[in-house]
Design an enzyme around this catalytic site. Structure first.
Site, PDB file in Angstrom:
ATOM      1  N   CYS A  10      55.972 -25.273 -50.747  1.00  0.00           N
ATOM      2  CA  CYS A  10      56.652 -25.087 -52.033  1.00  0.00           C
ATOM      3  C   CYS A  10      57.909 -25.958 -52.138  1.00  0.00           C
ATOM      4  O   CYS A  10      57.801 -27.170 -52.141  1.00  0.00           O
ATOM      5  CB  CYS A  10      56.936 -23.606 -52.279  1.00  0.00           C
TER       6      CYS A  10
ATOM      7  N   HIS B 267      51.646 -21.040 -52.098  1.00  0.00           N
ATOM      8  CA  HIS B 267      52.155 -20.189 -51.023  1.00  0.00           C
ATOM      9  C   HIS B 267      50.987 -19.652 -50.201  1.00  0.00           C
ATOM     10  O   HIS B 267      50.378 -18.661 -50.609  1.00  0.00           O
ATOM     11  CB  HIS B 267      52.958 -19.020 -51.606  1.00  0.00           C
TER      12      HIS B 267
ATOM     13  N   GLU C 181      51.026 -17.852 -47.613  1.00  0.00           N
ATOM     14  CA  GLU C 181      51.286 -16.466 -47.180  1.00  0.00           C
ATOM     15  C   GLU C 181      51.010 -15.451 -48.277  1.00  0.00           C
ATOM     16  O   GLU C 181      50.997 -14.251 -48.022  1.00  0.00           O
ATOM     17  CB  GLU C 181      52.725 -16.334 -46.661  1.00  0.00           C
TER      18      GLU C 181
END
Lengths: 256, 218
Positions: free
Chosen positions: B86, B196, B198
Site C-alpha cells: 500500500c 492489503h 492481510e
C-alpha cells in the site's frame, strides 16, 4: 468491471456474546464472537462489523480482548463500533486489530470529533454510523432526520445534509441504518439509501430491515449502495453467505 | 528458520500484517520468526523485510527519513526479498501528488497519482474515491509471488492514490477503476502491492506464504 459489492455480517455483542434483539425485545444468544466471525470469514463474508452494545463502560476491556481475538484469526476488514467517544478509544481499537471504527452518537454530540479522528487516523478508518427515521407525512416530500439512542431521541438534524457534513468532516464511509426498518425484516428503506448514496462521494452501507435475499439485491441495485449489512438472517441460519452471494450474482451484481 | 522483519515507522497499526504472517508461518510449517521493528540492527539481520504503510504520504516520508528507513531499504534491497504494501509501495516511487507533492524514496521510476473524481463505470454509476473494497487483480506478468493464486481474483484495497511506473516491464499486476492501473510492481528482489494481503483472506494469505519462501528471483 469495478469493485465487487460487499456483504457485511454484523455482530451485536453484549458482554462478550453475540446477541440480536428481534424488534428490540427478546435478545437471542447467537454465540461466541470469535467463532461466529471466523465462520463468516470462511464462508466468504467481505468484512465483519462488530458492534459493542454492552451497557456498562467498565466492560470495555472485554471488548478489546474480543477484538484482538477476532483480528488474530480473521483476515478480512474488521469494523468496531459502540462506545467510541475519544481519540484514545479509536487508538485502542486500532491497536487491538480493528481496521475501522464506527462513530455514531459522539458524532452527533460533537461533529468536530469526526474531523479530529479522520485527521489523526485517516478517513479510511472512520465510518460514521447514521440512524435515520422518516419524519415526513405521506403527502409531503420525503424527509429523514437523525435519531440517537436506538431511535428514541430526535436531534432535528436532516439526514442528507448531515451525511454530506460528515463526509466533509472526513468520514470515509457511511453506515446508514433506517430506524423505521431495523428489526422489521421488511427490507431496506430504499428511498433513504438512494438519497444518501447519491448525495455523498464515499461508500454507503445499507442497514436495517433485511428479511430475505431479494432485500439485499434491492439495497444495492435500487438503493445504489456499495455494501449491505445484515445480522439476524445469517446468525440463525435462515440463509448462508454463499447462498446470498449466489442469489445476488444471479441478478447481475458483481460479488467476490 | 526464516526471520521476517515488519518495518515499523510509527504510521498505523501493524498488528494485522504481523498476525497474518504468523498465521501463514504456522500453517505452512515454516515457523518463521516475525518481528515488528525500526531497529536498523534487526532490519539488517532479518532474512526478509515487509514494508507496510498507512496514512498520508508527507507524514510517512517524514518518519521514514527521520528513522533512516530509506537508507536501510536502499542498502537492504540488494541483499534480501522485500515486500512493500500500500503506502509502502507508493513510498518506493520517485514522487507523490499527495499533500501538494512529496518526494519519495525513488527505488522505482515513476510517480504516485490520485484517482480522478466523478469517473463512471460501464453502468454510469459514479466511482467513489477512495477505491475501497474488493477488486480483481490481473497477473499481467508471471511471478513466483503469484503461485497458487487464481488469476483475475479478488484482493482488498483502500486507497485514493495509485502508482504509475515508467517501466511497463516492472508491472506484475493490474486492476481496473475504471481504467487499468498498476497494483503489483517488481524489480529484482522487491515485490510491491497496492492491496492489503492481510485483509484479502485466502488470496492474501497465499501471497504472504509465497513471500516466506520466495528466493528474490523473478
Amino acid at each position: 468491471m469495478s469493485l465487487a459489492k460487499r456483504i457485511i455480517p454484523c455482530l451485536d455483542c453484549d458482554n462478550g456474546r453475540v446477541v440480536k434483539g428481534v424488534q428490540f425485545v427478546d435478545i437471542r444468544d447467537a454465540g461466541d464472537p470469535v467463532e461466529v466471525s471466523k465462520r463468516y470469514c470462511d464462508q466468504g463474508a467481505d468484512e465483519i462489523t462488530f458492534l459493542d452494545i454492552t451497557a456498562s463502560s467498565d466492560k470495555r476491556d472485554t471488548t478489546i480482548h474480543t477484538v484482538e481475538a477476532i483480528a488474530s484469526q480473521v483476515f478480512i476488514p474488521l469494523t468496531v463500533g459502540g462506545g467510541i467517544r475519544k481519540l484514545q478509544d479509536i487508538r485502542n481499537m486500532l491497536n487491538a486489530g480493528a481496521d475501522k471504527v464506527g462513530i455514531n452518537t459522539s458524532a452527533v454530540l460533537n461533529p468536530q470529533f469526526v474531523r479530529e479522528a479522520s485527521e489523526r487516523f485517516g478517513s479510511q478508518c472512520i465510518v460514521v454510523a447514521i440512524d435515520a427515521k422518516r419524519v415526513s407525512k405521506p403527502d409531503e416530500p420525503l424527509r429523514w432526520e437523525i435519531f440517537t439512542h436506538g431511535g428514541r431521541n430526535p436531534t432535528g438534524l436532516e439526514a442528507i445534509a448531515w451525511a454530506r457534513k460528515m463526509v466533509e468532516y472526513g468520514a470515509g464511509e457511511i453506515l446508514l441504518t433506517s430506524m423505521d426498518r431495523d428489526g422489521t425484516k421488511s427490507g431496506f428503506d430504499i428511498a433513504l439509501n438512494r438519497a444518501i448514496s447519491e448525495a455523498v462521494t464515499v461508500p454507503v452501507i445499507a442497514s436495517g430491515g433485511v428479511g430475505n435475499l431479494q432485500h439485499l439485491v434491492d439495497g444495492i441495485r435500487d438503493g445504489k449502495t456499495d455494501a449491505v449489512l445484515a445480522a439476524s438472517i445469517f446468525h440463525f441460519g435462515e440463509y448462508s453467505i454463499p447462498q446470498a452471494k449466489a442469489f445476488m450474482r444471479a441478478q447481475g451484481i458483481e460479488m467476490r | 528458520m526464516t526471520h521476517i522483519a515488519v518495518i515499523d515507522y510509527g504510521m498505523g497499526n501493524l498488528h494485522s500484517v504481523a498476525k497474518a504472517l504468523e498465521h501463514v508461518s504456522v500453517r505452512s510449517g515454516l515457523q518463521a520468526k516475525v518481528s515488528v521493528t525500526a531497529d536498523p540492527m534487526i532490519l539488517r539481520d532479518a532474512d526478509r523485510l515487509v514494508f507496510p504503510g498507512v496514512g498520508a504520504m508527507r507524514d510517512c516520508m517524514a518518519e521514514i527519513r527521520h528513522l533512516c528507513i530509506d537508507e536501510i531499504l536502499r542498502e537492504q534491497v540488494r541483499e534480501k526479498p522485500v515486500l512493500a504494501i500500500c503506502v509502502g509501495m507508493q513510498a518506493l516511487m520517485q514522487h507523490s501528488e499527495e499533500n501538494n507533492g512529496v518526494d519519495c524514496i525513488g527505488l522505482f521510476a515513476g510517480n504516485v497519482r490520485r484517482f480522478p473524481e466523478h469517473q463512471k463505470d460501464a453502468n454510469c454509476n459514479v466511482l467513489k474515491v477512495p477505491h475501497m473494497g474488493w477488486n480483481r487483480v490481473r497477473q499481467v506478468t508471471p511471478h513466483p509471488m503469484w503461485q497458487h493464486i487464481p488469476d483475475n481474483d479478488y484482493f482488498y484495497f483502500v486507497h485514493s492514490y495509485f502508482v504509475d511506473p515508467h517501466s511497463p516491464v516492472e508491472i506484475m499486476g493490474q486492476s481496473d477503476y475504471p481504467d487499468p492501473f498498476c497494483v503489483a510492481l517488481s524489480h529484482r528482489n522487491i515485490f510491491a502491492v497496492q492491496f492489503h494481503p492481510e485483509k484479502s483472506q485466502r488470496n492474501g494469505l497465499q501471497l504472504y506464504e509465497n513471500f516466506l519462501t520466495w528466493n528474490g528471483q523473478p
